[in-house]
Design an enzyme around this catalytic site. Structure first.
Site, PDB file in Angstrom:
ATOM      1  N   GLU A 159      -6.491   5.195  -4.401  1.00  0.00           N
ATOM      2  CA  GLU A 159      -5.259   4.664  -5.006  1.00  0.00           C
ATOM      3  C   GLU A 159      -5.000   3.215  -4.565  1.00  0.00           C
ATOM      4  O   GLU A 159      -4.619   2.365  -5.362  1.00  0.00           O
ATOM      5  CB  GLU A 159      -4.075   5.568  -4.657  1.00  0.00           C
ATOM      6  CG  GLU A 159      -2.803   5.105  -5.320  1.00  0.00           C
ATOM      7  CD  GLU A 159      -1.923   6.221  -5.859  1.00  0.00           C
ATOM      8  OE1 GLU A 159      -2.328   7.398  -5.823  1.00  0.00           O
ATOM      9  OE2 GLU A 159      -0.826   5.895  -6.320  1.00  0.00           O
ATOM     10  N   ASP A 171       1.645  11.135   0.328  1.00  0.00           N
ATOM     11  CA  ASP A 171       1.496  12.005  -0.842  1.00  0.00           C
ATOM     12  C   ASP A 171       0.150  12.726  -0.819  1.00  0.00           C
ATOM     13  O   ASP A 171       0.060  13.922  -1.099  1.00  0.00           O
ATOM     14  CB  ASP A 171       1.619  11.189  -2.136  1.00  0.00           C
ATOM     15  CG  ASP A 171       2.941  10.450  -2.214  1.00  0.00           C
ATOM     16  OD1 ASP A 171       3.855  10.792  -1.440  1.00  0.00           O
ATOM     17  OD2 ASP A 171       3.053   9.529  -3.041  1.00  0.00           O
TER      18      ASP A 171
HETATM   19  C1  GLA Z   1       5.441   6.849  -2.755  1.00  0.00           C
HETATM   20  C2  GLA Z   1       4.184   6.478  -1.991  1.00  0.00           C
HETATM   21  C3  GLA Z   1       4.207   7.084  -0.594  1.00  0.00           C
HETATM   22  C4  GLA Z   1       5.509   6.754   0.126  1.00  0.00           C
HETATM   23  C5  GLA Z   1       6.714   7.046  -0.763  1.00  0.00           C
HETATM   24  C6  GLA Z   1       7.999   6.595  -0.141  1.00  0.00           C
HETATM   25  O1  GLA Z   1       5.498   8.229  -2.996  1.00  0.00           O
HETATM   26  O2  GLA Z   1       3.049   6.940  -2.686  1.00  0.00           O
HETATM   27  O3  GLA Z   1       3.092   6.629   0.137  1.00  0.00           O
HETATM   28  O4  GLA Z   1       5.520   5.434   0.573  1.00  0.00           O
HETATM   29  O5  GLA Z   1       6.585   6.432  -2.033  1.00  0.00           O
HETATM   30  O6  GLA Z   1       8.276   7.335   0.981  1.00  0.00           O
END
Ligand code: GLA
Length: 381
Positions: A159, A171
């Site tokens: 990503e 995530d």
């Molecule tokens: C998105 C990003 C994560 C994190 C969140 C905020 O989901 O992919 O890595 O930074 O935002 O907590």
């Protein structure tokens, strides 16, 4: 669902697949915008998954089909994969192939049939689910022997470097490593993880998820700008990352920083503290104590980090006013979803109050559902 995946694979690619792999979306209980500051997060996996039905190919081609796509196969030669070269959803699975190959793993071609019930653009990590399901499939198809955290970090690399979104690791780690019935307490500096049991139903509570249907897009630059702001603040303070700023040092640090960086730093420091407090409460079985922490987290995202929007604010406000113990937006922000901790008995009241608030504000009607902490990426057939 599995039989259908096999039949659909056969219809698109011809012949039998080798297996089916699934990886979930997530909601984050607390710890937002802390993961790229080496901080703490506490996500839970959703029951919603992305399924990848797959088989090896020996001709170095990657053939991708998504049930949510345009109805055509995306056919990519593996040796032509390069950052930025694949637009659209196909960039996520292609990025995982690229990241594995780049890390020196002997991965070849594959046929993939992808299907998902993780809402896209809802802040529920549909991209991480797609990346992690692909990574799990390739891990088995090519006998790579990678662990769940290794697959997650490969997915994050895909990503970051291939798709071009500078996200943290939360995530992908949630999608790859969560276990059912628990939240994942993750230290994003060391990647040390602990599964914290979370049985809300046993104490008469539910986790309500409100998808505001305001599409969020982390690729549009606002997320990258916030991350850059945090990194700049850490540099100015002479720290490796904002994780290293203790709450007791916050006031002095704010005096030393340019005005626009102060609120970002305050959010990160207080948010890390909220994660630790939440985990401590959970260890003592004090689940209802989470409510005010969630709501304080939302206020910090709204006032200091400024990533909420009228719809997420309205959902939080309406849920709390209707009796939710606490509520906050979850995920990157700029739209997306809100979670609320709700007593089982007031589930209908709270859901209806949110719908009514949206209706009277003229917002699109939200999608509301309850979620139980579910399992991370796995082979399902
Ligand atoms: C998105 C990003 C994560 C994190 C969140 C905020 O989901 O992919 O890595 O930074 O935002 O907590």
């Amino acid at each position: 669902m599995i039989d259908e995946a096999v039949t659909d694979f056969e219809a698109v690619h011809g012949g039998r697949p080798t297996g089916v792999w699934a990886a979930p979306g997530r909601v984050n209980l607390i710890g937002e915008h802390t993961d790229y500051n080496d901080g703490f997060v506490l996500p839970v996996a959703l029951p919603h998954t992305t399924r990848v039905t797959a088989r090896r190919r020996e001709d170095g081609r990657l053939r991708l089909y998504s049930a949510q796509g345009e109805g055509t196969i995306t056919d990519l030669p593996l040796d032509a994969l390069a950052p930025g070269a694949v637009a659209s959803w196909a960039g996520y699975p292609a990025g995982v192939f690229w990241a594995l190959a780049e890390a020196g793993h002997a991965v070849g071609g594959a046929d993939l049939y992808i299907d998902s019930d993780v809402p896209a653009g809802a802040g529920l990590s549909s991209s991480a689910a797609l990346e992690c399901a692909t990574a799990a499939a390739l891990n088995d198809l090519y006998g790579l022997g990678l662990s769940a955290p290794e697959l997650a970090l490969t997915a994050q690399r895909a990503e970051n470097a291939f798709v071009g979104v500078p996200c943290g690791a939360m995530d992908q780690m949630a999608s790859a490593c969560c276990t059912s019935g628990a939240a994942l307490f993750l230290d994003t500096r060391t990647m040390a993880q602990r599964h914290v049991p979370l049985d809300l139903e046993a104490v008469g509570l539910r986790l309500l998820v409100i998808d505001t249907r305001v599409k969020h897009d982390l690729g549009d630059g606002a997320y990258a700008a916030l991350r850059a702001g945090c990194e700049r603040a850490a540099r100015l303070l002479g720290l490796p990352a904002l994780r290293d700023l203790a709450p007791t040092e916050l006031a002095a640090a704010l005096d030393r920083l340019p005005g626009e960086l102060g609120p970002l730093v305050r959010h990160v420091v207080t948010e890390n503290r909220r994660v630790i407090e939440t985990v401590d409460h959970l260890a003592r079985g004090e689940i209802t104590a989470l409510g005010p922490i969630l709501t304080a987290g939302h206020a910090s995202l709204r006032e200091d980090y400024r990533v909420s929007c009228p719809e997420t604010d309205a959902a939080v406000e309406a849920a709390v006013a209707a009796g939710a113990l606490g509520a906050r937006m979850t995920g990157g922000g700029f739209g997306g979803s809100v979670i609320a901790l709700v007593e089982t008995a007031s589930l209908a009241t709270v859901s209806e109050a949110v719908r009514t608030a949206f209706r009277s504000a003229g917002f699109a009607s939200p999608v509301v559902f309850t979620a139980v902490p579910s399992a991370g990426a796995r082979r399902v057939a």
